[in-house]
Design an enzyme around this catalytic site. Structure first.
Site, PDB file in Angstrom:
ATOM      1  N   SER A 190      38.674  40.563  50.130  1.00 40.37           N
ATOM      2  CA  SER A 190      38.967  41.986  50.262  1.00 40.37           C
ATOM      3  C   SER A 190      40.464  42.326  50.218  1.00 40.37           C
ATOM      4  O   SER A 190      40.811  43.377  49.684  1.00 40.37           O
ATOM      5  CB  SER A 190      38.291  42.574  51.504  1.00 40.37           C
ATOM      6  N   MET A 227      31.979  45.683  29.476  1.00 40.52           N
ATOM      7  CA  MET A 227      31.396  46.698  30.349  1.00 40.52           C
ATOM      8  C   MET A 227      30.256  46.169  31.210  1.00 40.52           C
ATOM      9  O   MET A 227      29.732  46.913  32.039  1.00 40.52           O
ATOM     10  CB  MET A 227      30.946  47.889  29.514  1.00 40.52           C
ATOM     11  N   HIS A 231      30.881  44.076  33.344  1.00 41.98           N
ATOM     12  CA  HIS A 231      31.569  43.877  34.619  1.00 41.98           C
ATOM     13  C   HIS A 231      31.589  45.220  35.338  1.00 41.98           C
ATOM     14  O   HIS A 231      32.362  46.101  34.982  1.00 41.98           O
ATOM     15  CB  HIS A 231      32.963  43.319  34.388  1.00 41.98           C
ATOM     16  N   GLU A 260      35.939  55.303  27.291  1.00 41.18           N
ATOM     17  CA  GLU A 260      36.020  54.804  25.925  1.00 41.18           C
ATOM     18  C   GLU A 260      35.942  55.950  24.931  1.00 41.18           C
ATOM     19  O   GLU A 260      35.312  56.985  25.193  1.00 41.18           O
ATOM     20  CB  GLU A 260      34.844  53.842  25.677  1.00 41.18           C
ATOM     21  N   SER A 268      34.609  58.017  21.947  1.00 34.88           N
ATOM     22  CA  SER A 268      33.205  58.365  21.775  1.00 34.88           C
ATOM     23  C   SER A 268      32.824  58.548  20.321  1.00 34.88           C
ATOM     24  O   SER A 268      33.475  59.303  19.591  1.00 34.88           O
ATOM     25  CB  SER A 268      32.922  59.672  22.530  1.00 34.88           C
ATOM     26  N   ARG A 274      26.667  57.390  13.024  1.00 31.34           N
ATOM     27  CA  ARG A 274      27.347  56.172  13.477  1.00 31.34           C
ATOM     28  C   ARG A 274      26.399  54.996  13.662  1.00 31.34           C
ATOM     29  O   ARG A 274      26.850  53.863  13.874  1.00 31.34           O
ATOM     30  CB  ARG A 274      28.122  56.429  14.767  1.00 31.34           C
ATOM     31  N   ARG A 276      35.607  34.874  31.802  1.00 34.83           N
ATOM     32  CA  ARG A 276      35.906  35.162  30.396  1.00 34.83           C
ATOM     33  C   ARG A 276      37.088  34.382  29.834  1.00 34.83           C
ATOM     34  O   ARG A 276      37.620  34.752  28.779  1.00 34.83           O
ATOM     35  CB  ARG A 276      36.130  36.663  30.225  1.00 34.83           C
TER      36      ARG A 276
END
Lengths: 246, 246, 246, 246
Positions: A70, A92, A94, A101, A103, A173, A200
């Site tokens: 903490s 994302m 995580h 982001e 769009s 898209r 990662r």
């Protein structure tokens, strides 16, 4: 690392890299100290922050070794990231971070696509959870480059065709590939960042093995560099203690 | 507002107030703007931040009204708080924040206790979920003050007696009352703070009614004051839109 | 383990134990399997769940060893817990769980207090972060029992006195000690539970040392027993892999 | 709604729908009741659950109206979902849920692609945050269908070409479009589900306006149907109180 190609009205760009910038940051090693010392010192913890550098190093090291997480939360880093959508899909996952982001519903997406660079290992060996990657042959690199470019150009042409016919961006898209670049802001505290880095990046000194896809590791490495600069003691202790998030 | 009384070796203090200080902060209205504009502007959102103040106000207002919450997460505020344990019990139910608190295991707790002040309404009317509080009589105030002081002094004497007998702090502290003051650092972003404020302040202009205990509301009010100073546009929009967290 | 004493109208109870019951549960080892296998099998992962027990054990073991945590989240356990307030204070610091607790604002709290039992080690040695506890002497046990009982009876008398004078429960409860019992429901998934267990139990086979207070460890031990019954493979793998939460 | 086309070795499928199945569930209206009543009834809240149906309805309604959210967390629903990647991108922005998804690194992705159906409104009017969608012309539908099919077939051919050249799946998948179907398990509690529904469905009776993309709304609608079946009182109260997540 980028390379442009004319695709009618717009210029299609192929990139092999990622962009990661630390655009906003309130994160210092001393943030860990005042937060940790409140447990034993109460109201004096803040004055005490710069008291004794050598004890500070020891305290941060102890917290990381014994997984007291903490005190690492009272810090924040905001990164601006440009990367392919397939990287953002992993990023994302995580959940202890904040994202905003670009769009595909609100703006026309730009034709920037990821194509693996010369140094990207193309061939996978082993089994799920323990993959190893080895060099691709020149022929394989050529196949990847050509097939990727061709598919991206076709996809972008289809996207543009639909837009020009008056179709909504969010519908058009659908054809864009997951190697299309997007951009976002990602904000997290040092604890969440260490968790992200432990999963990662692949390092020999890591206590727990991780096998990230190379492209998200490129993002992680750049994030780690920036973070190491602003919280050097914490970063060193993280690395020295097996890169385990506390 | 504090009042001390000798209890043998230590000086027992009775307080009726709370301490809330904004000790660290990376929070501006412009944080909301760059995060929100990345959806439509991509990589230009950061340069655009200071472009047009009047449109900024409009954007923040729109985000709060329509509950677009994520752009409010790229900010952070760290408060130092001193308040009774029963307030911390409620505060820590808010899970989207980071806390580090003084420890009754690692340090001897100081004899500082909360006793309701003259202006604390003592009498509850109505039913669960919709209580109203009215003034206590002078007799009720006297009962509260005397009973609280007596119980706290007894509790603290018992605590000290156990400590002097060599008993561990974590065992001895069991007798200390929930009105004992503790101290902590609490870090949160503006979205989490708005959620906290919407639930822990009682306001006539709130769209959803809340009935917080007065003592946590005192903490919330002080937090809100500090926050209003650093993010004035966001605070004004929060207040104008029914004090609903986005 | 409980012991009652007349305190005027109400009967004051002293306890040394905790209550933990698994009242609701949707958690099986197979939950981990379908969630993990969707990554490689897609739509067939659910049919595959009971296919091959020995491979299932291997998969769960692999996930825990390499810290793939998300497959352990598709399960849920609801515990009913009775424990002293100082235990709940620690319990609720675990933010990845759901809690609903008895309210000192909405109901009159019952006079049930924790007093350490005969087997509670009373004396602390060592330093913060690495305490060791050793047996208290008979004299220390006597001091603890008498001081605790006396302080609790005084506190409860003060509480009742205020209530009888018409003072609101939320004001009067300030004097009640943190060893007062409360009750709550706590719901979490298996991943969050493993995190809790790794931090709140002290075991020689744990990869990371933890030094929980004994009273929360009593709660954790009972939670672990119940969980081990419903997810035996997962529990065995957790214990075999150093009790690290994935 | 699906339609297959031969693309060499594999059969390419075009779909216009989504799959949503409630595969695991521990969620009843009574879960809300025991959790809510522990605050006033303590240990008796569980026995009390089935006491009085009409009061139960009233309690659930009150909790939703006044935004007392925590009692809605002691429940869990696991959905199996098949939908295009662009839908999963939005879905996973909801951080208070657990996800496990098919992996493009661990398995070869199947050639199933989303193509908007006859009833999909194709043309967007208005501005960001308040879009309206209107019918596309037959010509626009034809453009969308043909451009989408062509681009998907090209992309899939490129994907297969790279795989056949021995390139790793995680590299080759870069060319696949965001309309490629994926599958996952998503687990959440009723409170998180209500938050999701409030943002991802568009309803006239909603207190706060939402403008979800139609494809994620299709997923949300199916989730809501399943949930309404298992928690009918809670669903009715959610809908009656402006579809605001508590």
């Amino acid at each position: 690392m980028t390379d442009a190609e004319d695709a009618g009205t717009a210029e299609v760009v192929f990139r092999s890299d990622v962009t990661v910038e630390l655009v906003k940051c309130s994160a210092e090693d001393s943030d860990v100290l005042f937060a940790a010392r409140v447990s034993t010192k109460g109201e004096q913890s803040l004055e005490d922050v710069h008291a004794d550098p050598s004890r500070s190093t020891g305290l941060i090291n102890y917290l990381l070794r014994d997984r007291h997480g903490s005190p690492f939360e009272h810090s924040t880093l905001t990164y601006y990231v440009q990367a392919p959508i397939f990287v953002f899909r992993e990023l994302m996952r995580h959940r202890v971070a904040s994202y905003n982001e670009e769009s595909g519903r609100y703006r026309e997406l730009r034709p920037v696509f990821y194509v693996p660079g010369e140094d990207r290992r193309l061939v996978q060996e082993g089994k799920p959870g323990a993959y190893r990657f080895v060099e691709g042959s020149p022929g394989q690199h050529k196949t990847v480059t050509q097939a990727t470019r061709r598919a991206c150009l076709e996809a972008y042409a289809a996207y543009r065709e639909m837009l020009e016919a008056g179709v909504a961006r969010e519908v058009a898209r659908g054809v864009l590939p997951v190697c299309t670049y997007s951009s976002m802001y990602a904000t997290m505290n040092a604890r969440a960042l260490m968790n992200f880095l432990s999963l990662r990046t692949r390092r020999d000194n890591a206590q727990f093995a991780s096998y990230p896809q190379r492209e998200i590791e490129m993002v992680a490495e750049r994030m780690e560099e920036e973070w190491a600069r602003v919280m050097p003691l914490t970063h060193a202790a993280f690395d020295a203690n097996g890169r385990v998030a506390p």
